[in-house]
Design a protein around this motif. Structure first.
Motif, PDB file in Angstrom:
ATOM      1  N   ASP A  78       0.773  -1.306  -0.111  1.00 54.65           N
ATOM      2  CA  ASP A  78      -0.122  -0.168  -0.102  1.00 54.65           C
ATOM      3  C   ASP A  78       0.906   1.245  -0.017  1.00 54.65           C
ATOM      4  OD1 ASP A  78      -2.589  -1.274   0.122  1.00 54.65           O
ATOM      5  OD2 ASP A  78      -2.659  -1.049   2.220  1.00 54.65           O
ATOM      6  N   LEU A 103      -6.224   6.078   3.725  1.00 56.42           N
ATOM      7  CA  LEU A 103      -5.595   5.108   4.746  1.00 56.42           C
ATOM      8  C   LEU A 103      -4.516   6.176   5.519  1.00 56.42           C
ATOM      9  CD1 LEU A 103      -4.428   1.862   2.637  1.00 56.42           C
ATOM     10  CD2 LEU A 103      -6.477   2.260   4.437  1.00 56.42           C
ATOM     11  N   GLU A 139      -6.598   8.117   7.735  1.00 54.76           N
ATOM     12  CA  GLU A 139      -7.179   7.122   9.037  1.00 54.76           C
ATOM     13  C   GLU A 139      -5.869   6.825   9.938  1.00 54.76           C
ATOM     14  OE1 GLU A 139      -7.523   2.360   9.176  1.00 54.76           O
ATOM     15  OE2 GLU A 139      -8.772   3.237   7.811  1.00 54.76           O
TER      16      GLU A 139
END
Length: 134
Positions: A38, A56, A59
């Motif tokens: 990722d 992400l 987050e």
């Protein structure tokens, strides 16, 4: 705190497209990575540039990913050694799929600069910081 920046991480909407922009379009050296990872790291002089999915990253930072697309209040600068170098990098970014936001021009602080945005709208200033008379 030790006064240095070691990694700049950009939250991106399409990791593969952003890797292509920075690696293939701008020629930044991509570090080895697993194909399904990722995150992507590029080794630069004195620091790394990281690309990570925007949602992400939000987050991870425990902040909302509003995705407003507006100015985030951050730009990244890249200095070059000539005025012609500014024009060349702006054209390189455009050819790679970026957008020239501000064409190169003489600027109030005595140098020559312009701005491009990457596919996610991250702003880069390309500047020739004229230190002596040419």
């Amino acid at each position: 705190m030790d006064p240095r920046i070691t990694v700049v991480t950009l939250g991106v909407s399409d990791l593969d497209a952003s890797i292509q922009f920075y690696r293939d379009g701008l020629g930044l050296p991509l570090r080895d990575r697993e194909p399904d990872s990722d995150i992507a790291f590029f080794t630069l002089e004195g620091t790394w540039l990281a690309l990570y999915p925007r949602d992400l990253l939000a987050e991870d930072a425990t902040v909302p990913d509003e995705g407003s697309g507006g100015f985030s209040g951050v730009t990244i600068a890249h200095n070059v050694s000539t005025k012609a170098g500014v024009d060349e990098v702006l054209e390189e970014a455009k050819a790679a799929g970026g957008s020239v936001v501000k064409p190169a021009q003489e600027v109030f602080w005595g140098g020559y600069s312009g701005y491009f945005s990457d596919p996610d709208g991250h702003l880069w200033e390309v500047a020739y910081p004229q230190l002596t008379d040419d």
